[in-house]
Write a protein that holds these residues in place. Structure first.
Motif, PDB file in Angstrom:
ATOM      1  N   GLN A 259       0.833  -1.202   0.000  1.00  0.00           N
ATOM      2  CA  GLN A 259       0.000   0.000   0.000  1.00  0.00           C
ATOM      3  C   GLN A 259       0.867   1.251   0.000  1.00  0.00           C
ATOM      4  N   ALA A 260       1.869   1.266   0.857  1.00  0.00           N
ATOM      5  CA  ALA A 260       2.761   2.432   0.937  1.00  0.00           C
ATOM      6  C   ALA A 260       3.490   2.638  -0.389  1.00  0.00           C
ATOM      7  N   PHE A 261       3.943   1.555  -0.996  1.00  0.00           N
ATOM      8  CA  PHE A 261       4.631   1.657  -2.274  1.00  0.00           C
ATOM      9  C   PHE A 261       3.712   2.248  -3.343  1.00  0.00           C
ATOM     10  N   LEU A 262       2.495   1.719  -3.464  1.00  0.00           N
ATOM     11  CA  LEU A 262       1.566   2.192  -4.487  1.00  0.00           C
ATOM     12  C   LEU A 262       1.285   3.684  -4.330  1.00  0.00           C
ATOM     13  N   LEU A 263       1.115   4.135  -3.101  1.00  0.00           N
ATOM     14  CA  LEU A 263       0.847   5.554  -2.845  1.00  0.00           C
ATOM     15  C   LEU A 263       2.073   6.412  -3.131  1.00  0.00           C
ATOM     16  N   ALA A 264       3.249   5.919  -2.755  1.00  0.00           N
ATOM     17  CA  ALA A 264       4.473   6.701  -2.954  1.00  0.00           C
ATOM     18  C   ALA A 264       4.881   6.761  -4.428  1.00  0.00           C
ATOM     19  N   ALA A 265       4.710   5.664  -5.148  1.00  0.00           N
ATOM     20  CA  ALA A 265       5.153   5.606  -6.544  1.00  0.00           C
ATOM     21  C   ALA A 265       4.122   6.165  -7.522  1.00  0.00           C
ATOM     22  N   GLY A 266       2.854   6.210  -7.103  1.00  0.00           N
ATOM     23  CA  GLY A 266       1.791   6.637  -8.006  1.00  0.00           C
ATOM     24  C   GLY A 266       1.843   8.111  -8.355  1.00  0.00           C
ATOM     25  N   VAL A 267       1.485   8.402  -9.598  1.00  0.00           N
ATOM     26  CA  VAL A 267       1.398   9.773 -10.096  1.00  0.00           C
ATOM     27  C   VAL A 267      -0.048  10.011 -10.525  1.00  0.00           C
ATOM     28  N   GLN A 268      -0.587  11.139 -10.121  1.00  0.00           N
ATOM     29  CA  GLN A 268      -1.978  11.437 -10.457  1.00  0.00           C
ATOM     30  C   GLN A 268      -2.068  12.047 -11.847  1.00  0.00           C
ATOM     31  N   ARG A 269      -2.973  11.503 -12.658  1.00  0.00           N
ATOM     32  CA  ARG A 269      -3.274  12.037 -13.987  1.00  0.00           C
ATOM     33  C   ARG A 269      -4.693  12.588 -13.948  1.00  0.00           C
ATOM     34  N   ARG A 270      -4.851  13.823 -14.378  1.00  0.00           N
ATOM     35  CA  ARG A 270      -6.173  14.435 -14.499  1.00  0.00           C
ATOM     36  C   ARG A 270      -6.580  14.358 -15.965  1.00  0.00           C
ATOM     37  N   LEU A 271      -7.803  13.910 -16.183  1.00  0.00           N
ATOM     38  CA  LEU A 271      -8.305  13.738 -17.543  1.00  0.00           C
ATOM     39  C   LEU A 271      -9.585  14.526 -17.733  1.00  0.00           C
ATOM     40  N   ALA A 272      -9.701  15.164 -18.890  1.00  0.00           N
ATOM     41  CA  ALA A 272     -10.933  15.854 -19.259  1.00  0.00           C
ATOM     42  C   ALA A 272     -11.915  14.824 -19.808  1.00  0.00           C
ATOM     43  N   ASP A 273     -13.183  15.186 -19.839  1.00  0.00           N
ATOM     44  CA  ASP A 273     -14.201  14.305 -20.404  1.00  0.00           C
ATOM     45  C   ASP A 273     -13.801  13.892 -21.819  1.00  0.00           C
ATOM     46  N   GLY A 274     -13.793  12.592 -22.076  1.00  0.00           N
ATOM     47  CA  GLY A 274     -13.463  12.080 -23.403  1.00  0.00           C
ATOM     48  C   GLY A 274     -11.983  11.888 -23.664  1.00  0.00           C
ATOM     49  N   GLU A 275     -11.137  12.314 -22.746  1.00  0.00           N
ATOM     50  CA  GLU A 275      -9.691  12.164 -22.927  1.00  0.00           C
ATOM     51  C   GLU A 275      -9.274  10.729 -22.637  1.00  0.00           C
ATOM     52  N   SER A 276      -8.372  10.222 -23.449  1.00  0.00           N
ATOM     53  CA  SER A 276      -7.886   8.853 -23.280  1.00  0.00           C
ATOM     54  C   SER A 276      -6.740   8.797 -22.279  1.00  0.00           C
TER      55      SER A 276
END
Length: 181
Positions: free
Chosen positions: A34-51
């Motif tokens: 759990q700690a690894f996933l949270l530390a390594a994860g990067v947040q991507r913001r997507l607009a409606d319809g964006e792939s």
């Protein structure tokens, strides 16, 4: 034009971890994973319809919807698109390409403004080599029946996803006959 935005996760790690606990797979992960996933994860913001990705893209990593929704779809050679699943907050996906190392098998598109946590493929594979027993236990759990149904709907597999993953996992970890990894 669609914009791709990456950012560090704006939610405090403890708040995000608590929210992610609502997902059965994440809740069953060890504290270390759990700690690894949270530390390594990067947040991507997507607009409606964006792939987030399209079929044929290289495996970018393991993903989790944080807000909004993502539609998983496949496009037939005729051009007709079929929606296979709609993923809601705290559902994990992207394990097929992570497991088999092959390009993405489906399209993932935002439905409404959405945010996705992406754990990079290389970092997760590195973690795998450091924690093979924990990785096997947790990734067999992530091979949910709905993923198998996606494969079956395409007629692309003869063996179930957990069996396929186990074979690939043991090949990746070079398991010897005496059971040592």
């Amino acid at each position: 034009p669609q914009s791709r935005k990456n950012s560090a996760n704006p939610q405090p790690a403890t708040g995000l971890r608590l929210a992610l606990q609502s997902d059965e797979w994440f809740a069953g992960c060890s504290a270390g994973l759990q700690a690894f996933l949270l530390a390594a994860g990067v947040q991507r913001r997507l607009a409606d319809g964006e792939s987030l990705f399209i079929r044929g893209d290289n495996a970018g990593g393991l993903c989790c919807v944080l807000s909004g929704a993502l539609v998983i779809s496949a496009t037939h050679i005729s051009g007709a698109a079929a929606m296979l699943a709609q993923l809601e907050p705290y559902q994990w996906f992207g394990e097929i390409s992570l497991i088999d190392g092959q390009p993405r098998t489906h399209d993932a598109t935002a439905r409404g403004e959405s945010s996705v946590l992406v754990v990079p493929h290389a970092a997760l594979l590195d973690w795998l080599h450091q924690h093979p027993a924990d990785f096997l236990q947790q990734f067999l759990a992530i091979c949910r029946p709905d993923d198998g149904l996606i494969h079956l709907a395409q007629g692309g597999v003869k063996a179930g996803l957990p069996r396929q993953f186990a074979l690939v996992f043991f090949q990746q970890c070079d398991v010897r006959a005496d059971g040592d990894v």
